[in-house]
Every structure is written in C-alpha cells, then in structure tokens.
Design an enzyme around this catalytic site. Structure first.
Site, PDB file in Angstrom:
ATOM      1  N   GLU A   1      24.688  53.105  30.149  1.00 49.33           N
ATOM      2  CA  GLU A   1      24.640  52.719  31.566  1.00 49.33           C
ATOM      3  C   GLU A   1      23.928  53.823  32.352  1.00 49.33           C
ATOM      4  O   GLU A   1      24.249  54.996  32.217  1.00 49.33           O
ATOM      5  CB  GLU A   1      26.072  52.544  32.064  1.00 49.33           C
ATOM      6  CG  GLU A   1      26.224  52.208  33.517  1.00 49.33           C
ATOM      7  CD  GLU A   1      27.681  52.147  33.923  1.00 49.33           C
ATOM      8  OE1 GLU A   1      28.165  53.127  34.535  1.00 49.33           O
ATOM      9  OE2 GLU A   1      28.347  51.134  33.626  1.00 49.33           O
TER      10      GLU A   1
ATOM     11  N   ASP B   1      22.707  49.862  36.238  1.00 48.72           N
ATOM     12  CA  ASP B   1      23.958  49.592  36.936  1.00 48.72           C
ATOM     13  C   ASP B   1      23.814  49.761  38.444  1.00 48.72           C
ATOM     14  O   ASP B   1      23.443  50.839  38.926  1.00 48.72           O
ATOM     15  CB  ASP B   1      25.055  50.523  36.414  1.00 48.72           C
ATOM     16  CG  ASP B   1      26.418  50.193  36.987  1.00 48.72           C
ATOM     17  OD1 ASP B   1      26.771  48.999  37.045  1.00 48.72           O
ATOM     18  OD2 ASP B   1      27.138  51.121  37.393  1.00 48.72           O
TER      19      ASP B   1
ATOM     20  N   LYS C   1      29.529  54.327  29.335  1.00 49.70           N
ATOM     21  CA  LYS C   1      29.536  54.196  30.785  1.00 49.70           C
ATOM     22  C   LYS C   1      29.616  55.579  31.433  1.00 49.70           C
ATOM     23  O   LYS C   1      29.656  56.598  30.734  1.00 49.70           O
ATOM     24  CB  LYS C   1      30.707  53.307  31.206  1.00 49.70           C
ATOM     25  CG  LYS C   1      30.599  51.890  30.624  1.00 49.70           C
ATOM     26  CD  LYS C   1      31.832  51.070  30.894  1.00 49.70           C
ATOM     27  CE  LYS C   1      31.973  50.702  32.355  1.00 49.70           C
ATOM     28  NZ  LYS C   1      30.913  49.784  32.817  1.00 49.70           N
TER      29      LYS C   1
ATOM     30  N   LYS D   1      35.566  41.541  31.454  1.00 47.86           N
ATOM     31  CA  LYS D   1      36.477  41.290  32.580  1.00 47.86           C
ATOM     32  C   LYS D   1      37.093  39.904  32.440  1.00 47.86           C
ATOM     33  O   LYS D   1      36.832  38.982  33.207  1.00 47.86           O
ATOM     34  CB  LYS D   1      35.731  41.442  33.897  1.00 47.86           C
ATOM     35  CG  LYS D   1      35.252  42.873  34.139  1.00 47.86           C
ATOM     36  CD  LYS D   1      34.430  42.999  35.408  1.00 47.86           C
ATOM     37  CE  LYS D   1      33.933  44.425  35.589  1.00 47.86           C
ATOM     38  NZ  LYS D   1      33.043  44.567  36.773  1.00 47.86           N
TER      39      LYS D   1
ATOM     40  N   ARG E   1      51.428  20.993  31.530  1.00 49.62           N
ATOM     41  CA  ARG E   1      51.030  22.122  32.375  1.00 49.62           C
ATOM     42  C   ARG E   1      50.249  23.183  31.613  1.00 49.62           C
ATOM     43  O   ARG E   1      49.233  23.696  32.105  1.00 49.62           O
ATOM     44  CB  ARG E   1      52.262  22.725  33.039  1.00 49.62           C
ATOM     45  CG  ARG E   1      51.991  23.950  33.905  1.00 49.62           C
ATOM     46  CD  ARG E   1      50.781  23.801  34.813  1.00 49.62           C
ATOM     47  NE  ARG E   1      50.844  22.608  35.651  1.00 49.62           N
ATOM     48  CZ  ARG E   1      49.806  22.105  36.288  1.00 49.62           C
ATOM     49  NH1 ARG E   1      48.594  22.644  36.142  1.00 49.62           N
ATOM     50  NH2 ARG E   1      49.932  21.029  37.044  1.00 49.62           N
TER      51      ARG E   1
END
Length: 286
Positions: A194, A215, A164, A132, A97
């Site tokens: 950004e 962005d 950012k 991410k 698994r």
C-alpha cells in the site's frame, strides 16, 4: 461454494435461533401439517442465495420440495417469485428468518457488485471486494460478490501478503518489509504494498512488489503516477471511491478497484416469504 462448510454454517445459525425449539410454531401447528412458502422480490436487483434455500430447508427436513424460479445471478424485478418451498409447516416457519436474513444480504451484495461493474463498463478496470466482511459470513459475502460479476481480493490473511501502513511503519520501511516477507515465502505467494506518496511508489517498485495499491489517491494522481509502474506489477486503487466517482478512477488506467462498501455497508435486498396452506391457491404468481 464449499457445500460442507455451508451446511456447517447453517447448522450454527439454526442453533442460535432455534435453541430448544420454536415455541410459536411447535405449539400452534402439528408435525403433519403441510404448507408452502413463495419467496418473492420486493425490489429490482440481482438474486443470490439459491443454495441457502435448497440446503437450508432440507437440513430441517429432507422431504422439502424446493422449486427454484430464479438462479444465482439472475436479474429480478419487484414481484418476481424466486423460489417455492413445500413441506412441513413447522419446519418452514422455523427456517424462514435465518434463510431470509442470508438471502437478503447476499442479494444486496450481488446487486451492489453488479451496479459497480456496470458503472465502469468500457474501461479496462475490474472491481474486487475486501476483507471488510461480517465475521462468520465471509464465504457467503465473497460468493455474492462473484455472483454480482465482480472479483474477490484475498480470502484472508493466509493466502496473500498485503503490507499496509502499519506493517511498513513497524518494519522500518517498504524495502525492509518486502525483503523480510520475500525471504520467507514460496514463489506462488504475491506481495501487495500500500502506498500513499510518489516516493513510496518508487520504493515499492524498487523493492519488487507484485501489486501496488494506490491508497486514498485521487484519479489525477493515479493517472500521473501509473507510467512509472512496470507492466509486470499489478495496480489497485482503494479508499474514497464511490459509485459517483468510480468511473473516473477506472478511466485512470488502474487495473483493479477494491470496494469495502460491497460488503460492509449494503442495505438488505427486500425479499418476503408468503405462506400458502396445502390446497390453497398461490398468493403470488410469477
């Protein structure tokens, strides 16, 4: 891939799953019973996870005999055998698994990356990933992106500066944020900024950004604004980009397209493991 780190990760994953032992396998089968698994694809895509199969099973038992029928990056079709593993039946079942979970995810990411790369063929743009990723799996996720033919963005917060909207807001603007960062880093560290407006783009250029991320801008906006950017500044598009519109973004003249979807929302690639007892004929042929 860092093999030492990979084996440490696999040990942690086994620790979580096995605990004090496998009640099912260890109570039903004896330690000397042998068998084999044939891992096979149940859909078409890009295989990724050969190292997981090799190191994962040999961590459980060094006598495992592993025959890889496909290597990382190979295109596979439904029914193709990926690998055959022979050894103690208890250990095969104990590792099944964890290994399946990993190679299904990695193959899904490699397949998604390859599809995105194919979608922009003929443009000058390149596909890259983002941060991410699933915590604990970043090394594997980013490896799978490379196997699929795309590129990695920064590996973490430690290897590049990315300013950012929240960094910029707290710092009091793009210029102040870039100046503060630039004054404290060496010459090998790049600064990405950004931007969302034409004014921010001009400020980022004047502040000396190395990379500018457009962005959530439309392909038309990017195409219109790009001539403003000097050739030495790399450009990247992110946000709102899908497989349906990715070619339009790539054709805008942008250099890089970052896709969080490569790692945060893939559907696992369907792979199964068929058991074969020692002496039986294979259940699947390649």
């Amino acid at each position: 891939m860092n093999i030492i780190k990979l084996e440490e990760m696999l040990k942690q994953f086994y620790n979580e799953d096995i605990g004090d032992g496998d009640l099912s396998s260890e109570l039903i089968f004896t330690a000397d019973q042998k068998g084999s698994f044939s891992f096979y694809a149940k859909e078409s895509g890009i295989f990724c996870g050969a190292l997981i199969i090799e190191h994962g099973f040999r961590l459980l038992d060094s006598s495992m005999e592993i025959t890889l029928r496909k290597k990382d990056g190979d295109a596979v079709n439904s029914g193709d055998v990926l690998a055959v593993v022979e050894g103690p039946l208890q250990k095969l079942l104990i590792g099944e698994r964890v290994i399946l979970n990993l190679i299904q995810r990695m193959s899904a990411i490699a397949t998604a990356a390859n599809l995105a790369v194919c979608k922009i063929t003929g443009t000058g743009a390149k596909i890259c990933d983002t941060r991410k990723t699933i915590p604990g799996l970043r090394m594997l996720d980013k490896y799978a992106v490379r196997v699929g033919g795309a590129f990695n963005h920064r590996s973490g917060l430690y290897d590049a500066i990315m300013l950012k909207d929240n960094h910029i807001a707290f710092a009091g603007g793009i210029t102040k944020a870039v100046q503060a960062a630039r004054s404290k880093i060496g010459h090998t560290v790049k600064i990405e900024v950004e931007i969302e407006t034409k004014d921010q783009l001009e400020e980022a250029i004047a502040a000396g950004a190395d990379i500018i991320m457009f962005d959530n801008r439309t392909p038309e906006e990017i195409r219109t604004w790009l001539p403003t950017v000097p050739a030495h500044i790399a450009t990247e598009a992110s946000g709102g980009i899908t497989l349906e519109n990715i070619y339009t973004y790539a054709d805008s003249g942008i250099q890089w397209i970052s896709l969080g979807a490569l790692t945060h929302s893939v559907k696992v690639f369907d792979i199964s493991a068929l058991v074969q007892m020692k002496g039986e004929h294979p259940l699947v042929n390649n």
